[in-house]
Write a protein that holds these residues in place. Structure first.
Motif, PDB file in Angstrom:
ATOM      1  N   SER A 142      49.210  40.207  43.782  1.00 53.91           N
ATOM      2  CA  SER A 142      49.989  41.189  44.269  1.00 53.91           C
ATOM      3  C   SER A 142      50.323  41.902  43.212  1.00 53.91           C
ATOM      4  O   SER A 142      50.611  41.553  41.902  1.00 53.91           O
ATOM      5  CB  SER A 142      51.294  40.623  44.963  1.00 53.91           C
ATOM      6  N   ARG A 143      50.383  43.339  43.020  1.00 50.56           N
ATOM      7  CA  ARG A 143      50.705  44.083  42.157  1.00 50.56           C
ATOM      8  C   ARG A 143      52.342  44.184  42.214  1.00 50.56           C
ATOM      9  O   ARG A 143      52.883  44.719  41.132  1.00 50.56           O
ATOM     10  CB  ARG A 143      49.997  45.467  42.312  1.00 50.56           C
ATOM     11  N   ASP A 144      52.757  44.103  43.298  1.00 50.02           N
ATOM     12  CA  ASP A 144      54.407  44.219  43.368  1.00 50.02           C
ATOM     13  C   ASP A 144      54.982  43.214  42.920  1.00 50.02           C
ATOM     14  O   ASP A 144      56.452  42.973  42.338  1.00 50.02           O
ATOM     15  CB  ASP A 144      54.784  44.551  45.038  1.00 50.02           C
ATOM     16  N   ASP A 145      54.545  41.826  43.078  1.00 54.78           N
ATOM     17  CA  ASP A 145      55.086  40.858  42.869  1.00 54.78           C
ATOM     18  C   ASP A 145      54.162  39.950  41.603  1.00 54.78           C
ATOM     19  O   ASP A 145      53.511  38.970  41.850  1.00 54.78           O
ATOM     20  CB  ASP A 145      55.350  39.492  43.923  1.00 54.78           C
ATOM     21  N   ASN A 146      54.387  40.361  40.436  1.00 64.35           N
ATOM     22  CA  ASN A 146      53.427  40.219  39.332  1.00 64.35           C
ATOM     23  C   ASN A 146      54.036  38.809  38.690  1.00 64.35           C
ATOM     24  O   ASN A 146      55.067  38.506  38.295  1.00 64.35           O
ATOM     25  CB  ASN A 146      53.572  41.095  38.272  1.00 64.35           C
ATOM     26  N   VAL A 147      53.144  37.695  39.149  1.00 61.96           N
ATOM     27  CA  VAL A 147      53.344  36.326  38.836  1.00 61.96           C
ATOM     28  C   VAL A 147      53.676  36.244  37.341  1.00 61.96           C
ATOM     29  O   VAL A 147      54.488  35.567  36.857  1.00 61.96           O
ATOM     30  CB  VAL A 147      52.246  35.293  39.205  1.00 61.96           C
ATOM     31  N   LEU A 148      52.953  36.968  36.426  1.00 61.09           N
ATOM     32  CA  LEU A 148      53.168  36.859  34.907  1.00 61.09           C
ATOM     33  C   LEU A 148      54.594  37.204  34.559  1.00 61.09           C
ATOM     34  O   LEU A 148      54.991  36.669  33.705  1.00 61.09           O
ATOM     35  CB  LEU A 148      52.064  37.814  34.307  1.00 61.09           C
ATOM     36  N   TYR A 207      56.654  35.373  31.763  1.00 65.03           N
ATOM     37  CA  TYR A 207      56.451  35.953  30.418  1.00 65.03           C
ATOM     38  C   TYR A 207      56.930  37.254  30.178  1.00 65.03           C
ATOM     39  O   TYR A 207      57.224  38.092  31.219  1.00 65.03           O
ATOM     40  CB  TYR A 207      54.872  36.237  30.112  1.00 65.03           C
ATOM     41  N   SER A 208      57.798  37.400  29.123  1.00 62.12           N
ATOM     42  CA  SER A 208      58.271  38.885  29.176  1.00 62.12           C
ATOM     43  C   SER A 208      57.032  39.677  28.621  1.00 62.12           C
ATOM     44  O   SER A 208      56.179  39.481  28.025  1.00 62.12           O
ATOM     45  CB  SER A 208      59.399  38.789  27.836  1.00 62.12           C
ATOM     46  N   SER A 209      57.277  41.335  28.856  1.00 66.47           N
ATOM     47  CA  SER A 209      56.239  41.906  28.393  1.00 66.47           C
ATOM     48  C   SER A 209      56.074  42.144  27.154  1.00 66.47           C
ATOM     49  O   SER A 209      54.956  42.388  26.709  1.00 66.47           O
ATOM     50  CB  SER A 209      56.608  43.570  29.101  1.00 66.47           C
ATOM     51  N   GLU A 210      57.064  41.789  26.386  1.00 62.27           N
ATOM     52  CA  GLU A 210      56.932  41.774  24.642  1.00 62.27           C
ATOM     53  C   GLU A 210      56.008  40.823  24.337  1.00 62.27           C
ATOM     54  O   GLU A 210      55.167  40.902  23.562  1.00 62.27           O
ATOM     55  CB  GLU A 210      58.195  41.649  23.965  1.00 62.27           C
TER      56      GLU A 210
END
Length: 134
Positions: A102-108, A112-115
């Motif tokens: 899923s692109r809406d529920d991104n498991v990452l 993880y923070s985007s930083e």
């Protein structure tokens, strides 16, 4: 009849670099991870998959697309979920693990923070999640 088609990639094609970049989408990545985890012990699967993916991104001229933490993390999740699955087919795995696709529920983003994911450290070597434990 299954509504989801099995991606047209294989371990042999991955390891030889015979992958069509135009059709090598996210689902194909996850499918290959699933194949590697199914065929090899986890440490071997991680080593073989990440080595092949690094070679492939080099061959395709996009080495910056390779991300060690993302690759390892998906393989670890695939292994964990295969371990608790009652049906070992790709179709059941695909159906039961929509959050990996899923692109809406991104498991990452749950772990993880985007930083951290944008960091060179995470790109070059596996780092543990900074949002919550695996």
């Amino acid at each position: 009849m299954n509504a989801v088609a099995e991606p047209q990639v294989s371990i042999a094609a991955m390891e030889s670099g015979d992958i069509d970049a135009a059709t090598f989408d996210h689902e194909s990545h996850v499918y290959l991870g699933w194949l590697y985890v199914r065929e090899y012990p986890l440490t071997d699967a991680i080593g073989r998959f990440t080595d092949a993916l690094r070679r492939l991104t080099e061959k395709l001229g996009v080495p910056g697309k390779y991300h060690d933490t993302i690759s390892w993390f998906y393989l670890l999740l695939i292994a964990e979920r295969r371990g608790i699955a009652t049906d070992d087919s790709w179709f059941a795995f695909r159906r039961d693990n929509d959050d990996l696709f899923s692109r809406d529920d991104n498991v990452l983003s749950r772990y993880y923070s985007s930083e951290l994911l944008r960091s060179e450290q995470a790109r070059q070597s596996f780092v543990l999640p900074d949002r919550r434990a695996i």
